[in-house]
Design a protein around this motif. Structure first.
Motif, PDB file in Angstrom:
ATOM      1  N   ARG A 777     124.687   0.896 -21.608  1.00 43.91           N
ATOM      2  CA  ARG A 777     124.611  -0.156 -22.281  1.00 43.91           C
ATOM      3  C   ARG A 777     125.831  -0.911 -22.788  1.00 43.91           C
ATOM      4  N   ILE A 778     126.984  -0.143 -22.453  1.00 41.43           N
ATOM      5  CA  ILE A 778     128.393  -0.431 -23.018  1.00 41.43           C
ATOM      6  C   ILE A 778     129.094  -0.836 -21.829  1.00 41.43           C
ATOM      7  N   LEU A 779     129.880  -1.964 -21.887  1.00 37.76           N
ATOM      8  CA  LEU A 779     130.878  -2.454 -20.788  1.00 37.76           C
ATOM      9  C   LEU A 779     132.145  -2.549 -21.590  1.00 37.76           C
ATOM     10  N   GLU A 796     137.914  -6.513 -25.852  1.00 33.20           N
ATOM     11  CA  GLU A 796     136.611  -6.775 -26.027  1.00 33.20           C
ATOM     12  C   GLU A 796     135.582  -5.618 -25.501  1.00 33.20           C
ATOM     13  N   ILE A 797     134.502  -5.655 -26.204  1.00 37.52           N
ATOM     14  CA  ILE A 797     133.645  -4.553 -25.763  1.00 37.52           C
ATOM     15  C   ILE A 797     132.132  -5.245 -25.763  1.00 37.52           C
ATOM     16  N   MET A 798     131.381  -5.258 -24.736  1.00 41.75           N
ATOM     17  CA  MET A 798     129.826  -5.873 -24.498  1.00 41.75           C
ATOM     18  C   MET A 798     129.090  -4.719 -24.670  1.00 41.75           C
ATOM     19  N   VAL A 799     127.982  -4.974 -25.471  1.00 42.09           N
ATOM     20  CA  VAL A 799     126.771  -4.090 -25.616  1.00 42.09           C
ATOM     21  C   VAL A 799     125.772  -4.720 -25.230  1.00 42.09           C
ATOM     22  N   LYS A 800     124.921  -4.204 -24.298  1.00 39.81           N
ATOM     23  CA  LYS A 800     123.552  -4.876 -23.717  1.00 39.81           C
ATOM     24  C   LYS A 800     122.477  -3.976 -24.245  1.00 39.81           C
ATOM     25  N   ILE A 801     121.473  -4.913 -24.844  1.00 43.07           N
ATOM     26  CA  ILE A 801     120.358  -4.261 -25.584  1.00 43.07           C
ATOM     27  C   ILE A 801     119.125  -5.008 -24.904  1.00 43.07           C
ATOM     28  N   GLU A 802     118.425  -3.981 -24.342  1.00 42.69           N
ATOM     29  CA  GLU A 802     117.209  -4.558 -23.553  1.00 42.69           C
ATOM     30  C   GLU A 802     116.301  -5.072 -24.565  1.00 42.69           C
TER      31      GLU A 802
END
Length: 840
Positions: A777-779, A796-802
């Motif tokens: 979930r972490i880019l 920058e950090i991108m968090v992806k949450i379904e």
């Protein structure tokens, strides 16, 4: 546990009440204050109060709650004053503020600061001055010794800050003394408090009532003024405008003082007549908004068969669902449907909010809606002054405005009975607030607001966002299509121009192909108007040295400076830094400096040289900074006073120009190749929307697109008006790589003056997030495209949450805990971490 206050004998006398106060400062919760006995009845939820915050600050706060529980961590201070005799915010508004703070992971203070107009806020940075009408010798008021100290200081100083007042009085508590002086009209508080709302007043005059009650007095007045012709002129002009003989009641309303003076009459004569008791002056409170059509009843639109069908489908959808998406092509007549729905809601006693993405669009649509809804309608946007915005706020609160047209901040207005929210051009990125916090999306907040009011939401667009269309296709929203242009108009015809081919043939003139120039020439000869679109302002993106490739960079940001020829400046579009262009390269000394690329300013200059007889104007951020600049540019174009309008994406905002039959789009490749997962969607939306300005009556418009990628699949979808195909293809990519609408994106930006600390903190945070949320979930962490802004390095950090199978609330809590761990780590002192929920 409730506290009891004691009387002199030590016995319990009464309960002590407390209030939770929201303050417009970046703190994560409300502060508890003690309610003085004298203010118990006036401190209610939604009241605006003055409180002391910290040692010196005086702030305006909003009462969020009343209770009997004292704070445990600090001694509660007393509320100093209640500012109004009524609540300025509703309980539903306060509920919305809390929701925004929680969902967008910011503080409630930041949300309140964004929601509350500046004119309703007070700050301890304010200053005081003598009231212009204050007469120290009049003897109207008695002043205490402390008050005299302040007044004497103000005689020697034009203004005093709050800190200076504290020094003059040699005491910390100054507000009671200032309040007393305000009550006596001896001083004015200004700067922050000058933004405090003051109603607009106009000076008026009327004939003294004695002359109305006794006609003989009026006749005698004429005799007296026979030898005073200038005063007689004033009297005759007044009686001409206000026929007191036949309609004595009209004298009460009087006449605008300026209109008398403007009629070439003597101001001194009028002043003498006021002094002699012939006329009396008074002030009248008026609206800051010009409602020329207050008596105009709503005009029912004559619907086309397609509009009738869409309207019927919408009414059916709203019986089953609270949210509907109206997918109507450009020029299909969506606005007439909006007007019909607004009228129905107003007739049923409901309030309506009509959201628009940018001020550029409000200029044109407001005129149209004002003709229908007149004084029922308020307009709310950032180009208005603080007083104007407060007037709309109070108008909604009082029920004067039951219908509001506004930009994204309008979702925070004090509605109490919303029936409908229309989000026009719902796909537009301007609905998203990026800086500062709260970084909210007005479309999504509008849906939550509507839910609180049990209202309906209509999303409208010719090019809906993929999220909205996906939710409609999943039956979460209702979907209604309007795929015919109103009045039998046809969609524009597209012509792709291969600029690579033209450059090889050396037929390009500056940045214009021969085909585009010929099309502009033909349009002008046919007395038609032209729109040229380039989504970059300035003269040129940058200047470079031909010998050593030196490029001037911003001293505070990792970005090249943009050249603005009109003002002969190099500017940073990120921090505002500006400097004069150099005559020689500072690196090698060469004078061979040239501009690279092109912006709207350069296009404007080139077009003036190609078509010297044409009237050419530019609409971009640089030409629309003043309050009425949008309106002036659009009005001139509507009237036909402008032949060619050059502009940025402002031109895509649903504007309707009957004289435009040709649109030119330059540098389309840069939009397609921009490093953003949304670049395909945004390019389709932008080009389709700009193209929609062409041929919006009974003509087929022409759109010329210059590109070096003539075979790019996206152009086939754009030229074929294939939104659905673009949507399907993009959806496959988004699902494959886990992007919205299948996940929620949360962007975390770390900032620090020292690059190593910023990078180290980002790696630590990345590891914490992986442990708590899962590595998939972490880019990141990555350096953004612009890695340094205002002397702060960025990571920058991108968090992806379904969207399914994940508890969003728990995920955000874990995220917040990880951020807190970094912020409280001493090795990362000074780190700033910014969270942007739904970052797209």
């Amino acid at each position: 546990m409730a506290q009891l206050e004691l009387n002199n004998e030590g016995t319990s006398e009464r309960k002590t009440f407390f209030a939770s106060i929201l303050l417009p400062v970046p703190i994560p919760k409300a502060f508890t204050y003690r309610i003085p006995k004298a203010l118990e009845s006036s401190v209610v939820v939604g009241s605006r109060v003055i409180v002391q915050f910290g040692r010196k600050k005086i702030l305006t706060g909003i009462v969020a709650d009343r209770h009997e529980t004292p704070p445990e961590a600090y001694e509660a201070k007393y509320i100093l004053e209640v500012l109004d005799g009524y609540p300025v915010m509703t309980s539903l508004q306060i509920k919305l503020l809390y929701w925004v703070a929680e969902y967008y992971m910011c503080t409630i203070g930041e949300v309140l600061n964004a929601a509350l107009p500046s004119g309703l806020k007070l700050s301890s940075q304010s200053s005081i001055q003598l009231h212009p009408d204050f007469d120290a010798e009049s003897g109207d008021h008695q002043f205490s010794e402390k008050e005299e100290l302040i007044l004497n200081a103000l005689k020697h100083r034009i203004t005093l800050t709050y800190d200076e007042v504290t020094a003059v009085l040699q005491q910390k508590s100054i507000y009671p003394i200032l309040k007393s002086l305000l009550t006596k009209d001896a001083i004015l508080i200004f700067e922050k408090v000058k933004e405090k709302f003051k109603p607009k007043k106009i000076g008026k005059v009327r004939l003294a009532q004695s002359f109305i009650e006794d006609n003989s007095l009026l006749e005698g007045l004429f005799e007296k003024l026979e030898k005073k012709p200038r005063q007689l002129e004033v009297l005759l002009k007044y009686l001409q405008e206000v026929p007191v003989y036949h309609h004595p009641e009209k004298n009460i309303a009087g006449l605008n003082k300026k209109s008398l003076i403007a009629a070439n009459l003597s101001p001194s004569s009028l002043k003498t007549m006021v002094k002699n008791g012939v006329f009396e002056t008074f002030d009248e409170i008026v609206s800051r908004f010009d409602h020329n059509n207050t008596d105009t009843a709503p005009i029912p639109a004559e619907f086309s068969p397609a509009q009738n069908q869409a309207m019927g489908e919408l009414m059916e959808v709203f019986t089953k669902k609270d949210i509907a998406l109206l997918h109507g092509i450009t020029g299909s007549g969506k606005t007439e449907i909006y007007i019909n729905l607004i009228t129905k809601n107003l007739e049923n006693g409901n309030q309506v909010l009509y959201l628009l993405p940018e001020i550029a669009l409000t200029t044109q649509i407001v005129k149209r809606l004002m003709k229908v809804f007149g004084s029922q309608m308020g307009v709310f946007h950032s180009k208005y002054s603080d007083n104007e915005r407060v007037e709309v706020w109070n108008g909604v609160l009082s029920g004067k405005f039951s219908f509001v047209v506004g930009v994204r901040s309008s979702v925070f207005l004090p509605f109490d009975n919303l029936g409908l929210i229309i989000v026009d051009e719902e796909h537009d990125n301007s609905y998203k607030q990026f800086d500062p916090a709260p970084r909210y999306h007005a479309r999504d907040v509008a849906m939550v607001l509507a839910g609180f009011h049990h209202a309906k939401v209509l999303l409208g667009s010719a090019t809906p966002s993929l999220e909205s269309y996906y939710l409609a296709s999943q039956d979460k929203y209702g979907l209604v299509k309007l795929d015919q242009r109103f009045g039998g108009g046809k969609l524009p015809a597209f012509k792709l121009i291969n600029v690579l081919k033209e450059r090889k043939k050396k037929t390009m003139r500056e940045d214009f192909s021969p085909q585009l120039l010929e099309a502009i020439k033909q349009a002008l000869q046919s007395q038609e108007q032209v729109i040229i679109f380039q989504n970059r302002r300035g003269y040129a993106p940058y200047i470079t040295c031909e010998e050593c490739n030196w490029i001037p960079k911003c001293e505070s940001c990792a970005v090249s400076l943009t050249y603005h020829m009109y003002i002969n400046q190099l500017r940073c579009h990120y921090c505002g830094h500006q400097e004069k262009p150099v005559a020689a390269c500072p690196a090698c000394g060469s004078t061979k400096l040239k501009t690279m690329g092109f912006g709207t300013e350069k296009l404007e200059e080139d077009l003036k040289s190609f078509f010297p007889e044409a009237t050419i104007r530019r609409m971009d951020l640089d030409t629309t900074r003043s309050k009425y600049s949008y309106q002036n540019i659009i009005d001139d174009f509507e009237k036909g006073d402008t032949d060619i309008l050059v502009g940025t994406q402002m031109l895509s905002k649903g504007l309707d120009f009957g004289g435009v039959n040709m649109v030119g789009i330059l540098d389309a490749d840069r939009m397609i190749n921009f490093p953003d997962f949304r670049s395909t969607e945004k390019t389709f939306q932008l080009i389709t929307q700009v193209s929609g300005r062409a041929g919006r009556r009974n003509k087929t418009g022409e759109v010329y697109i210059q590109t070096s990628q003539i075979d790019h699949p996206l152009f086939q979808k754009i030229t074929g008006h294939q939104y659905l195909q673009m949507y399907k293809d993009e959806l496959v990519e988004r699902e494959k790589y886990k992007y919205p609408p299948f996940v929620r994106l949360i962007k975390i930006t770390l900032k620090h003056p020292q690059k190593p600390i910023c990078h180290k903190a980002s790696r630590y945070l990345h590891n914490l997030l992986k442990s708590n949320l899962g590595a998939s979930r972490i880019l990141g962490p990555n350096e953004p495209l612009i890695s340094k802004i205002r002397n702060l390095y960025l990571m920058e950090i991108m968090v992806k949450i379904e969207r399914s199978k994940v508890n969003l609330k728990n995920a955000k809590k874990a995220l917040r805990d990880c951020i807190t761990a970094i912020e409280t780590d001493r090795q990362f002192k000074g780190i700033r971490i910014i969270v942007d929920v739904d970052s797209y």
